[in-house]
Design a protein around this motif. Structure first.
Motif, short mmCIF file in Angstrom:
data_model
loop_
_atom_site.label_atom_id
_atom_site.label_comp_id
_atom_site.label_asym_id
_atom_site.label_seq_id
_atom_site.Cartn_x
_atom_site.Cartn_y
_atom_site.Cartn_z
N PRO A 42 0.98 -1.18 -0.11
CA PRO A 42 0.17 -0.07 -0.09
C PRO A 42 0.95 1.36 0.04
N THR A 43 2.07 1.26 0.63
CA THR A 43 2.72 2.52 0.73
C THR A 43 3.51 2.60 -0.56
N LEU A 44 3.92 1.49 -0.96
CA LEU A 44 4.67 1.61 -2.51
C LEU A 44 3.78 2.03 -3.50
N SER A 45 2.58 1.59 -3.15
CA SER A 45 1.47 1.80 -4.47
C SER A 45 1.31 3.47 -4.26
N GLN A 46 1.38 3.94 -3.21
CA GLN A 46 1.15 5.58 -3.13
C GLN A 46 2.61 6.29 -3.68
N VAL A 47 3.63 5.68 -3.04
CA VAL A 47 5.01 6.40 -3.45
C VAL A 47 5.17 6.50 -5.04
N PHE A 48 4.83 5.22 -5.66
CA PHE A 48 5.12 5.12 -7.02
C PHE A 48 3.90 5.51 -7.75
N GLN A 49 2.76 5.60 -7.15
CA GLN A 49 1.53 5.97 -7.91
C GLN A 49 1.10 4.45 -8.83
N LEU A 50 0.98 3.68 -8.25
CA LEU A 50 0.64 1.94 -8.91
C LEU A 50 -0.76 1.87 -8.74
N SER A 51 -1.17 1.16 -9.77
CA SER A 51 -2.49 0.45 -9.98
C SER A 51 -2.22 -0.78 -9.16
N GLY A 52 -3.66 -1.35 -8.97
CA GLY A 52 -3.47 -2.65 -8.19
C GLY A 52 -2.85 -3.77 -8.92
N ALA A 53 -2.93 -3.74 -10.22
CA ALA A 53 -2.17 -4.64 -11.09
C ALA A 53 -0.60 -4.44 -11.12
N CYS A 54 -0.16 -3.22 -11.21
CA CYS A 54 1.33 -2.92 -11.05
C CYS A 54 1.89 -3.38 -9.79
N ALA A 55 1.07 -3.05 -8.57
CA ALA A 55 1.49 -3.55 -7.30
C ALA A 55 1.54 -5.15 -7.04
N ILE A 72 2.35 -6.89 -9.71
CA ILE A 72 3.50 -7.29 -10.49
C ILE A 72 5.02 -7.33 -9.65
N VAL A 73 4.87 -6.20 -8.75
CA VAL A 73 5.95 -6.00 -7.95
C VAL A 73 6.12 -7.24 -6.99
N ALA A 74 5.05 -7.76 -6.39
CA ALA A 74 5.13 -8.78 -5.57
C ALA A 74 5.32 -10.23 -6.23
N ALA A 75 4.80 -10.27 -7.43
CA ALA A 75 4.81 -11.46 -8.35
C ALA A 75 6.46 -11.59 -8.85
N SER A 76 6.98 -10.39 -8.94
CA SER A 76 8.45 -10.46 -9.83
C SER A 76 9.42 -11.02 -8.70
N TYR A 77 9.34 -10.92 -7.15
CA TYR A 77 10.02 -11.85 -6.42
C TYR A 77 9.86 -13.28 -6.41
N TRP A 78 8.52 -13.58 -6.49
CA TRP A 78 8.22 -15.01 -6.49
C TRP A 78 8.42 -15.53 -7.94
N THR A 79 8.55 -14.87 -8.93
CA THR A 79 9.05 -15.31 -10.13
C THR A 79 10.23 -15.73 -10.25
N GLY A 80 11.22 -14.90 -9.91
CA GLY A 80 12.58 -15.17 -9.74
C GLY A 80 13.02 -16.33 -8.78
N TYR A 81 12.23 -16.31 -7.71
CA TYR A 81 12.59 -17.37 -6.52
C TYR A 81 12.42 -18.73 -7.31
N ALA A 82 11.19 -18.87 -7.81
CA ALA A 82 10.64 -20.14 -8.46
C ALA A 82 11.53 -20.56 -9.55
N ILE A 83 12.05 -19.54 -10.54
CA ILE A 83 12.86 -20.06 -11.59
C ILE A 83 14.33 -20.37 -11.22
N PHE A 84 14.79 -20.06 -10.03
CA PHE A 84 16.20 -20.23 -9.72
C PHE A 84 16.14 -21.24 -8.65
N GLN A 85 15.08 -22.01 -8.09
CA GLN A 85 15.27 -23.05 -7.18
C GLN A 85 15.95 -24.29 -7.61
N ILE A 86 15.70 -24.65 -8.63
CA ILE A 86 16.28 -25.98 -9.15
C ILE A 86 17.86 -25.68 -9.61
#
Length: 146
Positions: free
Chosen positions: A42-55, A57-71
Motif C-alpha cells: 500500500p505504501t509503495l503504491s502511493q509512492v510510485f502511484q501504482l495501480s493494483g495490477a502494477c503492485a 507485478i511487484v510482488a509477483a516479480s520476487y516469486w517469479t525469480g525465486y521459482a525459476i532459480f530453485q532448481i
C-alpha cells in the motif's frame, strides 16, 4: 568429487549448533525479505502511484525469480558446495535488499525484486544440504524443524 569427500568425513559435532544457527538465520533473513514487500505494497503504491495490477507485478516479480532459480540453486549447491552457495546467496540477497530500497522508478523496483527473489532461491537448498551433511538420520527432522 566434493560429495565423496563430504560423505567420508564425519562432521565435528561441536559445530552442529553453528551450522544449525547459520541455516536458521539465513532462512529467517530470506523469509523477512520474502514477506516484507507485500506488506508494504500500500505504501509503495502511493509512492510510485501504482495501480493494483502494477503492485501485484511487484510482488509477483520476487516469486517469479525465486521459482525459476530453485532448481538451478540445487545444482549450483551440488557443484560448488553448500557453504559457498549459502554465503554467496545470502550476500547477494543482502546487497539486493539495499538496492531495492533505493529504487526510484517502477521498473527498477520490479527488476530488483526479481533479482532479490533469484538470490534468495540460493539460500534454502544449500541450508538443507548443510543440515543433511551435519546431522544424522535421527536428528534431521528436529534440525529442519528449527
Amino acid at each position: 568429487m566434493e560429495v565423496l569427500e563430504r560423505l567420508s568425513m564425519p562432521p565435528n559435532t561441536s559445530y552442529k549448533c553453528v551450522v544449525l544457527s547459520s541455516a536458521w538465520f539465513s532462512f529467517l533473513s530470506s523469509s523477512l525479505v520474502r514477506f516484507l514487500a507485500p506488506s508494504i505494497l500500500p505504501t509503495l503504491s502511493q509512492v510510485f502511484q501504482l495501480s493494483g495490477a502494477c503492485a501485484g507485478i511487484v510482488a509477483a516479480s520476487y516469486w517469479t525469480g525465486y521459482a525459476i532459480f530453485q532448481i538451478p540453486a540445487g545444482a549450483v549447491t551440488d557443484i560448488y558446495g553448500s557453504r559457498r552457495t549459502l554465503l554467496t546467496g545470502g550476500a547477494l540477497a543482502a546487497l539486493l535488499t539495499f538496492v531495492a530500497a533505493q529504487s526510484q522508478e517502477y521498473f527498477q523496483l520490479v527488476l530488483t525484486q526479481f533479482l532479490l527473489g533469484s538470490a534468495c532461491a540460493f539460500i534454502w537448498p544449500p541450508a538443507m544440504t548443510l543440515l543433511l551433511d551435519w546431522f544424522d538420520t535421527r536428528e534431521r527432522a528436529t534440525a529442519s524443524f528449527f
